[in-house]
Enzyme design. Structure first.
Site, PDB file in Angstrom:
ATOM      1  N   PRO A 177     -32.465  62.554  37.905  1.00 31.02           N
ATOM      2  CA  PRO A 177     -31.155  63.213  37.878  1.00 31.02           C
ATOM      3  C   PRO A 177     -30.852  63.803  36.499  1.00 31.02           C
ATOM      4  O   PRO A 177     -31.497  63.442  35.513  1.00 31.02           O
ATOM      5  CB  PRO A 177     -30.189  62.067  38.189  1.00 31.02           C
ATOM      6  N   ILE A 178     -29.872  64.708  36.457  1.00 34.00           N
ATOM      7  CA  ILE A 178     -29.459  65.247  35.154  1.00 34.00           C
ATOM      8  C   ILE A 178     -27.952  65.029  34.939  1.00 34.00           C
ATOM      9  O   ILE A 178     -27.304  65.767  34.219  1.00 34.00           O
ATOM     10  CB  ILE A 178     -29.846  66.738  34.970  1.00 34.00           C
ATOM     11  N   ASP A 179     -27.437  63.959  35.561  1.00 33.98           N
ATOM     12  CA  ASP A 179     -25.995  63.701  35.446  1.00 33.98           C
ATOM     13  C   ASP A 179     -25.556  63.463  34.002  1.00 33.98           C
ATOM     14  O   ASP A 179     -24.451  63.823  33.608  1.00 33.98           O
ATOM     15  CB  ASP A 179     -25.598  62.508  36.333  1.00 33.98           C
ATOM     16  N   GLN A 180     -26.419  62.853  33.190  1.00 30.09           N
ATOM     17  CA  GLN A 180     -26.022  62.577  31.799  1.00 30.09           C
ATOM     18  C   GLN A 180     -25.982  63.856  30.959  1.00 30.09           C
ATOM     19  O   GLN A 180     -25.159  63.980  30.044  1.00 30.09           O
ATOM     20  CB  GLN A 180     -26.978  61.566  31.146  1.00 30.09           C
ATOM     21  N   ASP A 204     -44.788  56.779  29.737  1.00 27.47           N
ATOM     22  CA  ASP A 204     -45.889  57.749  29.814  1.00 27.47           C
ATOM     23  C   ASP A 204     -47.244  57.119  29.475  1.00 27.47           C
ATOM     24  O   ASP A 204     -48.275  57.791  29.568  1.00 27.47           O
ATOM     25  CB  ASP A 204     -45.618  58.934  28.865  1.00 27.47           C
ATOM     26  N   ARG A 250     -40.147  70.551  33.832  1.00 29.53           N
ATOM     27  CA  ARG A 250     -38.903  69.833  33.627  1.00 29.53           C
ATOM     28  C   ARG A 250     -38.201  70.292  32.334  1.00 29.53           C
ATOM     29  O   ARG A 250     -36.986  70.414  32.272  1.00 29.53           O
ATOM     30  CB  ARG A 250     -39.255  68.351  33.554  1.00 29.53           C
ATOM     31  N   ILE A 280     -38.421  52.586  33.931  1.00 27.05           N
ATOM     32  CA  ILE A 280     -37.806  53.900  33.678  1.00 27.05           C
ATOM     33  C   ILE A 280     -37.818  54.780  34.937  1.00 27.05           C
ATOM     34  O   ILE A 280     -36.797  55.318  35.333  1.00 27.05           O
ATOM     35  CB  ILE A 280     -38.531  54.649  32.521  1.00 27.05           C
ATOM     36  N   CYS A 296     -43.258  66.570  36.817  1.00 31.78           N
ATOM     37  CA  CYS A 296     -44.025  65.593  37.591  1.00 31.78           C
ATOM     38  C   CYS A 296     -43.129  64.820  38.549  1.00 31.78           C
ATOM     39  O   CYS A 296     -42.006  64.438  38.205  1.00 31.78           O
ATOM     40  CB  CYS A 296     -44.712  64.607  36.643  1.00 31.78           C
ATOM     41  N   ARG A 306     -51.484  70.141  32.154  1.00 30.50           N
ATOM     42  CA  ARG A 306     -50.104  70.378  31.710  1.00 30.50           C
ATOM     43  C   ARG A 306     -49.888  69.811  30.318  1.00 30.50           C
ATOM     44  O   ARG A 306     -49.013  70.293  29.587  1.00 30.50           O
ATOM     45  CB  ARG A 306     -49.110  69.682  32.649  1.00 30.50           C
ATOM     46  N   LYS A 351     -46.406  67.614  22.974  1.00 26.67           N
ATOM     47  CA  LYS A 351     -45.953  68.526  24.047  1.00 26.67           C
ATOM     48  C   LYS A 351     -44.435  68.427  24.263  1.00 26.67           C
ATOM     49  O   LYS A 351     -43.749  69.434  24.340  1.00 26.67           O
ATOM     50  CB  LYS A 351     -46.687  68.192  25.342  1.00 26.67           C
TER      51      LYS A 351
HETATM   52  C1  UD1 Z   1     -38.833  62.613  29.096  1.00 22.56           C
HETATM   53  C2  UD1 Z   1     -40.276  63.055  28.992  1.00 22.56           C
HETATM   54  C3  UD1 Z   1     -41.148  62.243  29.934  1.00 22.56           C
HETATM   55  C4  UD1 Z   1     -40.937  60.757  29.698  1.00 22.56           C
HETATM   56  C5  UD1 Z   1     -39.452  60.402  29.727  1.00 22.56           C
HETATM   57  C6  UD1 Z   1     -39.172  58.951  29.337  1.00 22.56           C
HETATM   58  C7  UD1 Z   1     -40.055  65.417  28.464  1.00 22.56           C
HETATM   59  C8  UD1 Z   1     -40.187  66.819  28.920  1.00 22.56           C
HETATM   60  N1  UD1 Z   1     -40.342  64.463  29.348  1.00 22.56           N
HETATM   61  O1  UD1 Z   1     -38.425  62.892  30.423  1.00 22.56           O
HETATM   62  O2  UD1 Z   1     -42.505  62.597  29.677  1.00 22.56           O
HETATM   63  O3  UD1 Z   1     -41.599  60.045  30.721  1.00 22.56           O
HETATM   64  O4  UD1 Z   1     -38.729  61.230  28.799  1.00 22.56           O
HETATM   65  O5  UD1 Z   1     -39.672  58.688  28.068  1.00 22.56           O
HETATM   66  O6  UD1 Z   1     -39.738  65.138  27.318  1.00 22.56           O
HETATM   67  N2  UD1 Z   1     -31.666  59.625  33.818  1.00 22.56           N
HETATM   68  C9  UD1 Z   1     -30.458  59.608  34.499  1.00 22.56           C
HETATM   69  N3  UD1 Z   1     -29.612  60.659  34.310  1.00 22.56           N
HETATM   70  C10 UD1 Z   1     -29.906  61.721  33.514  1.00 22.56           C
HETATM   71  C11 UD1 Z   1     -31.125  61.716  32.827  1.00 22.56           C
HETATM   72  C12 UD1 Z   1     -31.995  60.650  33.001  1.00 22.56           C
HETATM   73  O7  UD1 Z   1     -30.158  58.672  35.231  1.00 22.56           O
HETATM   74  O8  UD1 Z   1     -29.096  62.636  33.394  1.00 22.56           O
HETATM   75  C13 UD1 Z   1     -32.594  58.488  33.983  1.00 22.56           C
HETATM   76  C14 UD1 Z   1     -33.927  58.891  34.592  1.00 22.56           C
HETATM   77  O9  UD1 Z   1     -33.883  58.880  36.005  1.00 22.56           O
HETATM   78  C15 UD1 Z   1     -34.842  57.826  34.039  1.00 22.56           C
HETATM   79  C16 UD1 Z   1     -34.264  57.546  32.639  1.00 22.56           C
HETATM   80  O10 UD1 Z   1     -32.926  58.024  32.679  1.00 22.56           O
HETATM   81  O11 UD1 Z   1     -34.744  56.661  34.800  1.00 22.56           O
HETATM   82  C17 UD1 Z   1     -35.005  58.201  31.502  1.00 22.56           C
HETATM   83  O12 UD1 Z   1     -35.135  59.566  31.746  1.00 22.56           O
HETATM   84  P1  UD1 Z   1     -35.228  60.645  30.561  1.00 22.56           P
HETATM   85  O13 UD1 Z   1     -35.391  59.934  29.261  1.00 22.56           O
HETATM   86  O14 UD1 Z   1     -34.099  61.599  30.700  1.00 22.56           O
HETATM   87  O15 UD1 Z   1     -36.567  61.380  30.919  1.00 22.56           O
HETATM   88  P2  UD1 Z   1     -36.887  62.911  30.784  1.00 22.56           P
HETATM   89  O16 UD1 Z   1     -36.132  63.482  29.619  1.00 22.56           O
HETATM   90  O17 UD1 Z   1     -36.777  63.552  32.110  1.00 22.56           O
END
Ligand code: UD1
Length: 435
Positions: free
Chosen positions: A123-126, A306, A93, A328, A117, A398, A22
């Protein structure tokens, strides 16, 4: 209200085939709009998150054909590139991948902020840091949309502060159509990052190093059409592996890449399960109560967040005390209250769950709090004595294709019902005895 009814106690046995991944499909379906030619994507799972991203891609003007249940053909030649904000986009997401895809292709994107979920602050700061490093101006626009725009995207050297799957994928998409070279350091190494890179390379992108923590990208001017088949879903596979172990079953899980499942199989072996691997399947044989162990979730190749609820369900039935640390997402133990209703002995302290194994769960009426925890609670119900009802199954749908049907093919007593009448019929059919 739609829910599952489950009569627990049957060891799962037989063979189950795993669908396409997925999370890889979400990224790949978004990236497909970057070409102005038809892109054929096979092995796409038929789950509601995928229907949402396909809805989003269709609404922005891509021509989408769906010749069979698991194949989509997407042509991004006629995209309008107006702000993307509709019910489909806000549901999931993965719709944030449209920012990277549209920014890469048109140097301009405006997309509603992601849903998904509720498992903690996400956050999406990165992502934003990466887009800015490539020269884009990024801001929060009207109505909570993210807007990113650049005269020209220029390759850059980007060091990620946290290992993020979503940010790595989004930056790859934007950078593969930037001018010059990009290096992403501290990149995520998950199999779906590699799958997305392979997919883009098959469209003419030049991405090296996906699967390691340094990814190098040479920008290209255009991407062309392709045919691509998505990798199997390692989390769906893992869920069936752990369900087999929880019910003391014997299940062969087919259409998998065993390498992607290594940390999951290692934990099962450590707990006393037999795991037999072949080229594209794994067989799980569990004949007795498993031993306790400790688990900490980590980015790939560590233990996946997950699969944290699924292993906790299993540890709740093992001998002794186990400690599960979630590193995480900070809000991923909500399901433990539901598991406690089934007799589990779990205490949560911050990002740690301390689990004292019990001999058996008992059936209960429970709510699925999110996708993976929902699936894990179904596993608990399958292992439990007696009858359970699981509500909010739309979360489970989902990400799991034909979940009740696949479990039934392994001998489980589970049915999806939508009324008291249907529930009574299911109870009769499976000879449920309400306890
Ligand atoms: C993806 C998966 C999700 C899985 C997760 C971790 C998809 C659609 N979802 O979610 O099923 O649980 O990977 O394997 O593929 N973070 C920041 N800043 C950012 C981005 C992330 O601080 O800009 C942090 C998050 O809060 C979290 C960690 O980084 O603590 C990992 O997140 P991330 O790998 O980005 O997860 P998703 O891509 O959202």
């Amino acid at each position: 209200m739609e829910h599952y009814v489950v009569k627990g106690g049957n060891p799962l046995s037989g063979e189950v085939e795993i669908a396409g991944a997925k999370n890889a499909a979400l990224a790949i379906l978004a990236a497909a709009v970057m070409a102005n030619e038809p892109v054929t994507i096979e092995n796409v799972p038929d789950v509601s998150d995928i229907r949402a991203i396909v809805g989003a891609v269709t609404e922005i003007g891509a021509i989408v054909d769906h010749p069979d249940r698991h194949t989509y053909v997407i042509n991004g030649a006629f995209i309008k590139n107006e702000p993307v904000d509709n019910a489909s986009v806000r549901k999931i997401r993965g719709s944030y991948y449209l920012i990277g895809a549209l920014l890469g292709k048109y140097k301009k994107a405006e997309v509603a902020l992601p849903g998904g979920c509720n498992i903690g602050l996400r956050p999406i700061d990165q992502h934003i840091k990466g887009f800015r490093a490539l020269g884009a101006e990024v801001q929060l626009a009207y109505h909570g949309r993210v807007s990113a725009e650049a005269e020209e995207l220029i390759g850059s050297h980007i060091y990620m502060d946290v290992v993020s799957v979503g940010a790595t994928i989004n930056i790859i998409m934007a950078a593969c159509m930037a001018k010059g070279n990009t290096i992403i350091e501290n990149a995520a190494k998950e199999p779906h990052v590699v799958d997305l890179a392979n997919f883009l390379n098959s469209m003419g992108a030049r991405i090296r190093g996906a699967g390691t923590d340094v990814i190098r990208i040479k920008g290209v001017d255009r991407l062309h059409g392709t045919e691509y088949s998505i990798i199997p879903d390692q989390i769906e596979a893992g869920t069936y592996m752990y369900a087999a172990a929880a019910t003391k079953g014997d299940v062969t899980i087919t259409n998998v890449i065993p390498k992607h499942l290594e940390c999951l199989t290692a934990k099962l072996i450590e707990m006393g399960c037999e795991v037999i691997e072949s080229d594209d399947s794994v067989r799980i044989v569990a004949t007795r109560r498993l031993e306790h162990t400790n688990v900490k979730t980590l980015p790939y190749p560590g233990f996946p967040t997950d699969m944290q609820p699924q292993i906790s369900v299993l540890l709740g039935l093992s001998k002794g005390t186990s400690i599960v640390t979630e590193s995480i997402f900070e809000n991923r133990f909500k399901y433990t209250d539901e598991l406690a209703k089934m007799g589990a002995n779990v205490r949560v302290e911050g990002n740690t769950a301390i689990i004292d194994g019990v001999e058996q769960y008992t059936g209960a009426a429970i709510n699925a709090p999110d996708l993976r925890a929902g699936a894990a609670l179904v596993t608990a119900a399958l292992a439990a004595r007696g009858y359970s009802e699981i509500y909010d199954v739309h979360y489970i749908e989902r990400g799991y294709e034909d979940f009740p049907e696949k479990l039934r093919s392994l001998g489980a007593c589970i049915a999806k019902v939508d009324s008291d009448d249907e529930e009574r019929r299911a109870i009769n059919r499976f000879n449920f005895r309400v306890v």
